[in-house]
Scaffold this active site. Structure first.
Site, mmCIF file in Angstrom:
data_model
loop_
_atom_site.group_PDB
_atom_site.id
_atom_site.type_symbol
_atom_site.label_atom_id
_atom_site.label_comp_id
_atom_site.label_asym_id
_atom_site.label_seq_id
_atom_site.Cartn_x
_atom_site.Cartn_y
_atom_site.Cartn_z
ATOM 1 N N ASN A 193 0.869 -1.182 0.000
ATOM 2 C CA ASN A 193 0.000 0.000 0.000
ATOM 3 C C ASN A 193 0.905 1.231 0.000
ATOM 4 O OD1 ASN A 193 -1.781 2.046 0.509
ATOM 5 N ND2 ASN A 193 -2.372 1.353 2.559
ATOM 6 N N LYS A 236 0.211 4.237 -0.374
ATOM 7 C CA LYS A 236 -0.425 5.452 0.179
ATOM 8 C C LYS A 236 -0.113 6.644 -0.730
ATOM 9 C CE LYS A 236 -0.259 3.272 4.650
ATOM 10 N NZ LYS A 236 -0.205 3.353 6.100
ATOM 11 N N HIS A 254 -9.649 1.282 4.887
ATOM 12 C CA HIS A 254 -8.360 1.491 5.539
ATOM 13 C C HIS A 254 -8.525 2.464 6.705
ATOM 14 C CE1 HIS A 254 -4.261 2.709 6.318
ATOM 15 N NE2 HIS A 254 -3.914 1.550 5.784
ATOM 16 N N GLU A 283 -6.839 4.861 7.728
ATOM 17 C CA GLU A 283 -6.618 6.282 7.437
ATOM 18 C C GLU A 283 -7.865 6.900 6.813
ATOM 19 O OE1 GLU A 283 -2.934 5.580 5.406
ATOM 20 O OE2 GLU A 283 -2.110 4.998 7.352
ATOM 21 N N GLU A 287 -5.769 -4.823 10.489
ATOM 22 C CA GLU A 287 -4.789 -3.754 10.674
ATOM 23 C C GLU A 287 -5.093 -3.000 11.968
ATOM 24 O OE1 GLU A 287 -2.753 -2.807 6.700
ATOM 25 O OE2 GLU A 287 -4.244 -1.285 7.118
ATOM 26 N N GLY A 289 2.099 2.320 10.768
ATOM 27 C CA GLY A 289 3.078 3.406 10.610
ATOM 28 C C GLY A 289 3.734 3.810 11.918
ATOM 29 N N SER A 348 3.076 -2.042 10.457
ATOM 30 C CA SER A 348 4.516 -2.103 10.745
ATOM 31 C C SER A 348 5.122 -3.475 10.465
ATOM 32 C CB SER A 348 4.797 -1.677 12.194
ATOM 33 O OG SER A 348 4.376 -0.335 12.396
#
Ligand code: PGA
Length: 258
Positions: A9, A11, A99, A101, A173, A179, A218
């Protein structure tokens, strides 16, 4: 047997020249691994504007293409959005949906109802959603993890017919691991994945045993092997470590060996 999927991904990262270099590095690295590399499915999810050029860079290789989002309406006055048909035209096979985010960070926060519509639009266009679910740190500390996973998974799949396993990939996730450099332990991941598969069985019966459940948060070459060796971890959704060919290939190799 579930064939592991390692999906990058990207991003909102890389420029076009860097994207081209990265795909070249991946192609060379996969070729060096020989036919064994096919035991793992590899996908990359660039920013939408790079889907067409990246499809060309990856042409003739085993690397699959995925998108990071789409909109559920088929067409119309939705400035700035992309329909499932438009995304499918680029050659994308996968679409990351839900996701964290997009659920928690970006302006127009997405809810489960919208994610469900996007899942349906993705499948209707012949692509496979990578449906992301995961708890926040506060939810984990309040011991709500499994309830959050149950809710996000079932809400995302309302009215979705899962007659075959290629219609869906799930990604666990944990929000606190994305991250942050802090990954879930293999034990935490396995517990969440087994729970998700159990919930999936309620919705889809035995098809649940064939659906791949990826871990994301991560993941790096040095923790991938241990995570992947857990029975219900069927691959990874990789952010930061997918931006460098060496790191991404390191995760693919760890998957092959697990
Ligand atoms: P990360 O991101 O690997 O950088 O933690 C994973 C993801 O958001 O898919």
């Amino acid at each position: 047997m579930r064939r592991p999927l390692v999906a990058g991904n990207w991003k909102m990262n890389l420029d076009l020249a860097q994207a081209r270099e990265l795909v070249k590095g991946l192609r060379d690295g996969l070729a060096a691994l020989g036919p064994d590399a096919r035991k793992v499915e590899v996908a990359i999810c660039p920013p939408a504007i790079y889907l067409f050029p990246v499809a060309k860079y990856a042409d003739g290789s085993e690397i699959k293409l995925g998108a990071q989002n789409l909109y559920y309406e088929p067409k119309g006055a939705f400035t700035g959005e992309l329909s499932a048909a438009m995304v499918a035209e680029t050659g994308a096979r996968y679409v990351i949906l839900g996701h964290s985010e997009r659920r928690h960070t970006i302006g127009h926060l997405e809810d489960d109802r919208m994610i469900n519509r996007k899942v349906k639009a993705t499948i209707a266009a012949g692509m496979t959603p990578i449906l992301c679910v995961g708890e926040t740190l506060a939810e984990r500390e309040a011991e709500q993890t499994l309830d959050v996973l149950t809710f996000q998974l079932t809400a995302g799949l309302v009215g979705v017919g899962l007659e075959s396993a290629d219609k869906l990939v799930v990604a666990y996730e944990p929000v606190w691991a994305i991250g942050t450099g802090r990954n879930a332990t293999p034990k935490q991941a396995q517990q969440a994945h087994a729970h998700l598969r159990g919930q999936l069985r309620e919705v889809a019966g035995n098809v649940a045993d064939e659906v791949r459940i990826l871990y994301g948060g991560s993941m790096k070459p040095d923790n991938a092997g241990e995570l992947m060796s857990r029975p219900d971890v069927d691959g990874g959704l990789i952010g930061g470590a997918s931006l460098k060919a060496d790191a991404f290939l390191g995760i693919i190799k760890a998957t092959l060996m697990s």
